[in-house]
Design an enzyme around this catalytic site. Sequence first.
Site, PDB file in Angstrom:
ATOM      1  N   CYS A  90     -10.784  -2.148  14.778  1.00 34.01           N
ATOM      2  CA  CYS A  90     -11.058  -3.562  15.067  1.00 34.01           C
ATOM      3  C   CYS A  90     -11.155  -3.853  16.561  1.00 34.01           C
ATOM      4  O   CYS A  90     -11.812  -4.817  16.957  1.00 34.01           O
ATOM      5  CB  CYS A  90      -9.971  -4.449  14.484  1.00 34.01           C
ATOM      6  SG  CYS A  90      -9.520  -4.023  12.814  1.00 34.01           S
ATOM      7  N   SER A 133      -7.602   1.572  -2.534  1.00 39.92           N
ATOM      8  CA  SER A 133      -6.392   0.793  -2.767  1.00 39.92           C
ATOM      9  C   SER A 133      -6.771  -0.541  -3.379  1.00 39.92           C
ATOM     10  O   SER A 133      -7.794  -1.129  -3.032  1.00 39.92           O
ATOM     11  CB  SER A 133      -5.678   0.561  -1.435  1.00 39.92           C
ATOM     12  OG  SER A 133      -4.723  -0.466  -1.583  1.00 39.92           O
ATOM     13  N   LYS A 192     -15.606  -9.749   7.968  1.00 45.97           N
ATOM     14  CA  LYS A 192     -14.526 -10.570   7.399  1.00 45.97           C
ATOM     15  C   LYS A 192     -15.071 -11.888   6.859  1.00 45.97           C
ATOM     16  O   LYS A 192     -14.480 -12.487   5.966  1.00 45.97           O
ATOM     17  CB  LYS A 192     -13.453 -10.842   8.451  1.00 45.97           C
ATOM     18  CG  LYS A 192     -12.601  -9.629   8.776  1.00 45.97           C
ATOM     19  CD  LYS A 192     -11.527  -9.390   7.736  1.00 45.97           C
ATOM     20  CE  LYS A 192     -10.918  -7.994   7.867  1.00 45.97           C
ATOM     21  NZ  LYS A 192     -10.106  -7.622   6.708  1.00 45.97           N
ATOM     22  N   CYS A 221      -8.647  -2.207   3.892  1.00 49.17           N
ATOM     23  CA  CYS A 221      -8.547  -3.363   4.783  1.00 49.17           C
ATOM     24  C   CYS A 221      -9.824  -3.629   5.567  1.00 49.17           C
ATOM     25  O   CYS A 221      -9.978  -4.673   6.174  1.00 49.17           O
ATOM     26  CB  CYS A 221      -7.366  -3.195   5.739  1.00 49.17           C
ATOM     27  SG  CYS A 221      -7.227  -1.563   6.415  1.00 49.17           S
ATOM     28  N   GLU A 266       0.828  -1.209   0.000  1.00 49.87           N
ATOM     29  CA  GLU A 266       0.000   0.000   0.000  1.00 49.87           C
ATOM     30  C   GLU A 266       0.864   1.260   0.000  1.00 49.87           C
ATOM     31  O   GLU A 266       0.531   2.248  -0.658  1.00 49.87           O
ATOM     32  CB  GLU A 266      -0.950  -0.023   1.207  1.00 49.87           C
ATOM     33  CG  GLU A 266      -2.193   0.818   0.984  1.00 49.87           C
ATOM     34  CD  GLU A 266      -3.344   0.439   1.907  1.00 49.87           C
ATOM     35  OE1 GLU A 266      -3.318  -0.662   2.500  1.00 49.87           O
ATOM     36  OE2 GLU A 266      -4.275   1.243   2.035  1.00 49.87           O
ATOM     37  N   GLU A 300     -16.215 -10.974   3.548  1.00 56.26           N
ATOM     38  CA  GLU A 300     -15.047 -10.690   2.697  1.00 56.26           C
ATOM     39  C   GLU A 300     -14.439 -11.992   2.175  1.00 56.26           C
ATOM     40  O   GLU A 300     -14.138 -12.129   0.988  1.00 56.26           O
ATOM     41  CB  GLU A 300     -13.999  -9.914   3.493  1.00 56.26           C
ATOM     42  CG  GLU A 300     -12.763  -9.563   2.686  1.00 56.26           C
ATOM     43  CD  GLU A 300     -11.684  -8.880   3.524  1.00 56.26           C
ATOM     44  OE1 GLU A 300     -11.228  -9.468   4.524  1.00 56.26           O
ATOM     45  OE2 GLU A 300     -11.292  -7.761   3.180  1.00 56.26           O
ATOM     46  N   GLU A 336     -13.797 -12.645  -5.753  1.00 53.53           N
ATOM     47  CA  GLU A 336     -12.459 -12.204  -6.189  1.00 53.53           C
ATOM     48  C   GLU A 336     -11.374 -12.646  -5.215  1.00 53.53           C
ATOM     49  O   GLU A 336     -10.199 -12.493  -5.488  1.00 53.53           O
ATOM     50  CB  GLU A 336     -12.426 -10.682  -6.391  1.00 53.53           C
ATOM     51  CG  GLU A 336     -12.510  -9.845  -5.132  1.00 53.53           C
ATOM     52  CD  GLU A 336     -13.937  -9.440  -4.805  1.00 53.53           C
ATOM     53  OE1 GLU A 336     -14.868 -10.187  -5.182  1.00 53.53           O
ATOM     54  OE2 GLU A 336     -14.122  -8.403  -4.156  1.00 53.53           O
ATOM     55  N   GLU A 355       2.017   1.646  -3.417  1.00 53.25           N
ATOM     56  CA  GLU A 355       0.907   2.140  -4.239  1.00 53.25           C
ATOM     57  C   GLU A 355       0.716   3.644  -4.025  1.00 53.25           C
ATOM     58  O   GLU A 355       0.527   4.408  -4.982  1.00 53.25           O
ATOM     59  CB  GLU A 355      -0.365   1.382  -3.846  1.00 53.25           C
ATOM     60  CG  GLU A 355      -1.538   1.573  -4.771  1.00 53.25           C
ATOM     61  CD  GLU A 355      -2.791   0.821  -4.287  1.00 53.25           C
ATOM     62  OE1 GLU A 355      -2.773   0.284  -3.160  1.00 53.25           O
ATOM     63  OE2 GLU A 355      -3.781   0.785  -5.045  1.00 53.25           O
TER      64      GLU A 355
END
Lengths: 177, 578
Positions: free
Chosen positions: B502, B317, B356, B297, B277, B359, B364, B280
């Site tokens: 979190c 990102s 999560k 994230c 990141e 996710e 993907e 990036e």
Amino acid sequence: MVQACDMDLVDALLARHGACGRQDLIPLLQEIQEAEGFLSRAALRRVAAHLHLPESKVYGVATFYNQFRFQPRGRCAIAVCRGTACHVKGSAAVLAALQRELRIQAGATTRDGLFSLDVVSCIGACGLAPVIAVGDDYHAGVSPTQVPGIVASYRAKLQALGEGVLEPSTSVEEVLA
Amino acid sequence: MLATLNGRAVEAHAGESILDLARREGLDIPTLCHLKGLSPSGACRMCVVELDGRPGLVTACSQQVQEGMAIHTHSPRAVEARKTIVELLLANHPDDCLYCVRSGDCRLQELAQTHGVRRRRWPAGMRHHRLDVSSPAIGRNPDKCILCGACVRVCEERMGVGAIDFTGRGSSTVVAPAFLGDLNLSTCVGCGQCIAVCPTGALREQSHLDRVVAALEDPEQVVVVQHAPAVSVSLAEEFGLPAGTDLNPQLVAALRRLGFHYVFDTAFAADLTVREEAAELVQRITHGGPLPLFTSCSPAWVRWLEQERPELLPHLSTCKSPQQMMGAVVKSAFARMKGLDPARIFSVSIMPCTAKKAEAARPEHAREGLADVDAVLTVRELARLLRQRGIRLTELKPDHADLPLGMRSTAGKLFGASGGVTEAALRTAHFLITGEDPPPMRVEVLHGTEGLRFATVQAGILQLRVAVASGLLQARKLVDEIQQGLHPHLHMVEVMSCPGGCVAGGGQPLSRDGDDAERRRAVRHAALLRVDDEGMLRRPHRNWAVGELYRDELGEPLSQRAHELLHVHRERPREVEA
Ligand code: SF4
Ligand code: SF4
Ligand code: SF4
Ligand code: FES
């Protein structure tokens, strides 16, 4: 069979209102129901987007009020009077019988689009309680056991009519007379 | 301001509610619908108290203390009224405690116990609703809902999502998504904050326990586990230990006892995320990519952006989250290193998060038909498993995670709290830009409790301007301001969907109430900062195990192989029309 909601009309209505806020939610819903006869999902979604409100909120508010319905009315709308007099004379049992016979809850429309069922506050024919209105006809002193017969007669009429419109046979004046 | 509380003279602050005063004075008044920081709703009336000179009972959560007020929090009348409320709530509640996920952790059950409810007073009809198991993150059981409205208010007022609301009225009221639809077709982002405030078992995470247990018992499978940074600092609470205790070594030991073959640390993948990141970010700055760069994230935030602001997706990102990076590395580089068939690896992650789960299930996040991560357990689910297996956490010999994917910097650990991702990324971005490590190791402003925080860090000749949004509501605010052009020079935006990050995720151990939740969030956060303070390895780019992964597998950040394994290229989700 179930008629769709005219979204162009809804859009035009919202456009006419221009920018407005949360306090306009109920008036908007009322206008749409006035124009369309019911509140479709698509219309509620447009309203939510228009007012920048979550769809859950718009749906929640709309379902809080008895005045709104979410399915188009059937070709024959049945209304059960739940005024005090009718209540005392057992309109709850009549409503239950209708729900059973039509296999829908109050506020809904049968799948074939023939009947919709609603509960209304006093029709004003208290002397003849319990009263139901079927289309434009009024039936007085209805008992639960009569319900299957009444529904069957109108179903037969509607089926015989094909796409035609049900004509009134007994008006409230006649019943009252 | 003077008042009396159960006959004792007490000093109240101006504007203080009776509830806050009583709690400050060490007296607990039970609440169900009260949410700290949100306006009182007065829906449940569980908190009623008696006042001298007032005929009716008043709700302590909404009533402010007034000069000279004589308050009786536990008068016979108040206690009786509360008992009646509990009995009314139970009138249409399923008698289901023995089979309920919340048993032992349910406020309704607890109130029934403390008020001595021993029989069903009103044998009213039970509610019968369809279970909603449509969401990959959240399960709803409306039969257990007591209509306190806490979830509705959190979802709308704290998260700014509004996926659920009261629908209907009277006895047919139900809390549900729009059109009484399924949660997966609503705007729900799976954050689980509604679970965190629900007093009952009406809301829960979608459990992955069965599939994890099945994998652990299958001799054919190699079961690998990773644990997220915010897990080791909260697990203690499930076992009656003080909040804020870091149990990292015991957690590793416990995971081994459960039978996991390899125990890794998601913070390794956080270090890896930082490398990608930061590269990036620097690339976008030097080559003119879309700025600010949005972190990716927090999966509930990704979903929110896709739904609400798809036009801004180029800012996001392309990095996978640490969970997914770890999953991808486990089934590629690690499998090859150990000579394992990736199809035989079952990859589990322990997360403080419900989103999560969703996710991990996204298409993907799979390659050649193999998911990067096969199952996700919340901290609560892990605790259930540990209890079931009789593992006594505190009596285990401390253990270390396996190498190389258990190696981490303490910056990776900071991912567990709002501000930490930025802190970690800045440490490495500074190095990338200047070739030197940044002088002060901590940018304090990033770790505050404000919902929106801004910082400027000098990196050589470049001023890096970053913003941190803590919670989706704040993220929405910031995104709106960015779209209005109010922050033209921002380089990076960190978003944590859950307020606080979190450490306060929707998969964490449950708090009793808002005060407790805030306290737990703060001590968990402090524990993470302590880990970083005491750390030997504090810079992600100094993690040698990550370095070796680049040497052996990836080449360099943003390489083609890195893109294959560690990045996603998102498509705009299709509109769902009725
Ligand atoms: S929600 Fe609470 S009271 Fe209801 S069944 Fe579960 S544990 Fe029992
Ligand atoms: S998971 Fe989050 S977004 Fe979904 S209903 Fe609960 S609070 Fe709302
Ligand atoms: S689901 Fe839980 S938080 Fe939401 S209204 Fe029902 S009991 Fe309250
Ligand atoms: S009314 Fe005070 S906690 Fe619900």
